[in-house]
Write a protein that holds these residues in place. Structure first.
Motif, PDB file in Angstrom:
ATOM      1  N   ASP A  46       0.849  -1.193   0.000  1.00 55.30           N
ATOM      2  CA  ASP A  46       0.000   0.000   0.000  1.00 55.30           C
ATOM      3  C   ASP A  46       0.883   1.241   0.000  1.00 55.30           C
ATOM      4  O   ASP A  46       1.920   1.278   0.656  1.00 55.30           O
ATOM      5  CB  ASP A  46      -0.910   0.038   1.233  1.00 55.30           C
ATOM      6  N   LYS A  47       0.459   2.239  -0.746  1.00 56.44           N
ATOM      7  CA  LYS A  47       1.214   3.495  -0.803  1.00 56.44           C
ATOM      8  C   LYS A  47       0.491   4.548   0.019  1.00 56.44           C
ATOM      9  O   LYS A  47      -0.719   4.700  -0.076  1.00 56.44           O
ATOM     10  CB  LYS A  47       1.363   3.960  -2.241  1.00 56.44           C
ATOM     11  N   VAL A  48       1.247   5.271   0.812  1.00 51.00           N
ATOM     12  CA  VAL A  48       0.702   6.325   1.659  1.00 51.00           C
ATOM     13  C   VAL A  48       1.419   7.619   1.302  1.00 51.00           C
ATOM     14  O   VAL A  48       2.640   7.695   1.360  1.00 51.00           O
ATOM     15  CB  VAL A  48       0.915   6.007   3.159  1.00 51.00           C
ATOM     16  N   GLU A  49       0.654   8.622   0.909  1.00 50.36           N
ATOM     17  CA  GLU A  49       1.241   9.917   0.602  1.00 50.36           C
ATOM     18  C   GLU A  49       1.307  10.751   1.881  1.00 50.36           C
ATOM     19  O   GLU A  49       0.319  10.896   2.582  1.00 50.36           O
ATOM     20  CB  GLU A  49       0.418  10.646  -0.454  1.00 50.36           C
ATOM     21  N   LEU A  50       2.483  11.274   2.170  1.00 51.49           N
ATOM     22  CA  LEU A  50       2.692  12.091   3.365  1.00 51.49           C
ATOM     23  C   LEU A  50       3.140  13.486   2.951  1.00 51.49           C
ATOM     24  O   LEU A  50       4.189  13.638   2.333  1.00 51.49           O
ATOM     25  CB  LEU A  50       3.755  11.447   4.265  1.00 51.49           C
ATOM     26  N   PRO A  51       2.337  14.501   3.286  1.00 48.17           N
ATOM     27  CA  PRO A  51       2.731  15.863   2.940  1.00 48.17           C
ATOM     28  C   PRO A  51       3.895  16.335   3.801  1.00 48.17           C
ATOM     29  O   PRO A  51       4.075  15.868   4.927  1.00 48.17           O
ATOM     30  CB  PRO A  51       1.470  16.685   3.234  1.00 48.17           C
ATOM     31  N   GLN A  52       4.697  17.226   3.246  1.00 47.23           N
ATOM     32  CA  GLN A  52       5.792  17.820   4.008  1.00 47.23           C
ATOM     33  C   GLN A  52       5.317  19.167   4.539  1.00 47.23           C
ATOM     34  O   GLN A  52       4.651  19.922   3.845  1.00 47.23           O
ATOM     35  CB  GLN A  52       7.022  18.005   3.140  1.00 47.23           C
ATOM     36  N   PHE A  53       5.676  19.462   5.758  1.00 50.86           N
ATOM     37  CA  PHE A  53       5.285  20.701   6.402  1.00 50.86           C
ATOM     38  C   PHE A  53       6.526  21.457   6.827  1.00 50.86           C
ATOM     39  O   PHE A  53       7.547  20.853   7.167  1.00 50.86           O
ATOM     40  CB  PHE A  53       4.414  20.430   7.637  1.00 50.86           C
ATOM     41  N   GLU A  54       6.436  22.773   6.812  1.00 46.66           N
ATOM     42  CA  GLU A  54       7.521  23.613   7.311  1.00 46.66           C
ATOM     43  C   GLU A  54       7.609  23.418   8.815  1.00 46.66           C
ATOM     44  O   GLU A  54       6.597  23.363   9.501  1.00 46.66           O
ATOM     45  CB  GLU A  54       7.227  25.091   7.025  1.00 46.66           C
ATOM     46  N   GLU A  55       8.817  23.283   9.314  1.00 47.61           N
ATOM     47  CA  GLU A  55       8.992  23.169  10.756  1.00 47.61           C
ATOM     48  C   GLU A  55       8.827  24.544  11.380  1.00 47.61           C
ATOM     49  O   GLU A  55       9.394  25.515  10.911  1.00 47.61           O
ATOM     50  CB  GLU A  55      10.376  22.616  11.094  1.00 47.61           C
ATOM     51  N   LYS A  56       8.037  24.599  12.408  1.00 48.10           N
ATOM     52  CA  LYS A  56       7.852  25.858  13.131  1.00 48.10           C
ATOM     53  C   LYS A  56       8.879  25.922  14.248  1.00 48.10           C
ATOM     54  O   LYS A  56       9.017  24.990  15.026  1.00 48.10           O
ATOM     55  CB  LYS A  56       6.445  25.945  13.722  1.00 48.10           C
ATOM     56  N   THR A  57       9.581  27.034  14.301  1.00 47.82           N
ATOM     57  CA  THR A  57      10.542  27.202  15.386  1.00 47.82           C
ATOM     58  C   THR A  57       9.932  28.123  16.432  1.00 47.82           C
ATOM     59  O   THR A  57       9.371  29.160  16.118  1.00 47.82           O
ATOM     60  CB  THR A  57      11.868  27.812  14.870  1.00 47.82           C
ATOM     61  N   VAL A  58      10.024  27.698  17.637  1.00 50.94           N
ATOM     62  CA  VAL A  58       9.487  28.479  18.748  1.00 50.94           C
ATOM     63  C   VAL A  58      10.667  29.091  19.473  1.00 50.94           C
ATOM     64  O   VAL A  58      11.558  28.396  19.944  1.00 50.94           O
ATOM     65  CB  VAL A  58       8.669  27.583  19.708  1.00 50.94           C
ATOM     66  N   GLU A  59      10.651  30.415  19.504  1.00 49.41           N
ATOM     67  CA  GLU A  59      11.746  31.110  20.166  1.00 49.41           C
ATOM     68  C   GLU A  59      11.397  31.264  21.635  1.00 49.41           C
ATOM     69  O   GLU A  59      10.340  31.770  21.995  1.00 49.41           O
ATOM     70  CB  GLU A  59      11.945  32.487  19.523  1.00 49.41           C
ATOM     71  N   GLN A  60      12.281  30.787  22.475  1.00 48.05           N
ATOM     72  CA  GLN A  60      12.041  30.878  23.904  1.00 48.05           C
ATOM     73  C   GLN A  60      13.013  31.876  24.510  1.00 48.05           C
ATOM     74  O   GLN A  60      14.186  31.902  24.155  1.00 48.05           O
ATOM     75  CB  GLN A  60      12.227  29.516  24.566  1.00 48.05           C
ATOM     76  N   THR A  61      12.499  32.689  25.399  1.00 49.10           N
ATOM     77  CA  THR A  61      13.351  33.637  26.093  1.00 49.10           C
ATOM     78  C   THR A  61      13.449  33.189  27.546  1.00 49.10           C
ATOM     79  O   THR A  61      12.474  32.752  28.147  1.00 49.10           O
ATOM     80  CB  THR A  61      12.790  35.071  26.016  1.00 49.10           C
TER      81      THR A  61
END
Length: 67
Positions: A46-61
């Motif tokens: 079986d073939k499964v298509e997986l979308p690519q997503f931009e990684e979100k970076t969380v800036e922590q102070t």
């Protein structure tokens, strides 16, 4: 998009969890793979298509309790 050929006896949830680390994108994967919804367990080949997503970076102070 990434197309994966999965091993036998995995569910779509297993594939999403393995690839993304959580089930956040399950709805997006289902939208691309509606032909697999009738299957409880995926079959070999079986073939499964997986979308690519931009990684979100969380800036922590750093916060200090005392200044």
């Amino acid at each position: 998009m990434i197309v994966l050929i999965k091993q036998e006896n995995q569910t779509l949830n297993d594939v999403v969890l393995e690839h993304y680390g959580d089930l956040t994108h399950l709805d997006d994967v289902i939208a691309l793979n509606h032909q697999l919804l009738s299957k409880v367990v995926l079959s070999l080949g079986d073939k499964v298509e997986l979308p690519q997503f931009e990684e979100k970076t969380v800036e922590q102070t750093a916060k200090a309790l005392w200044s």
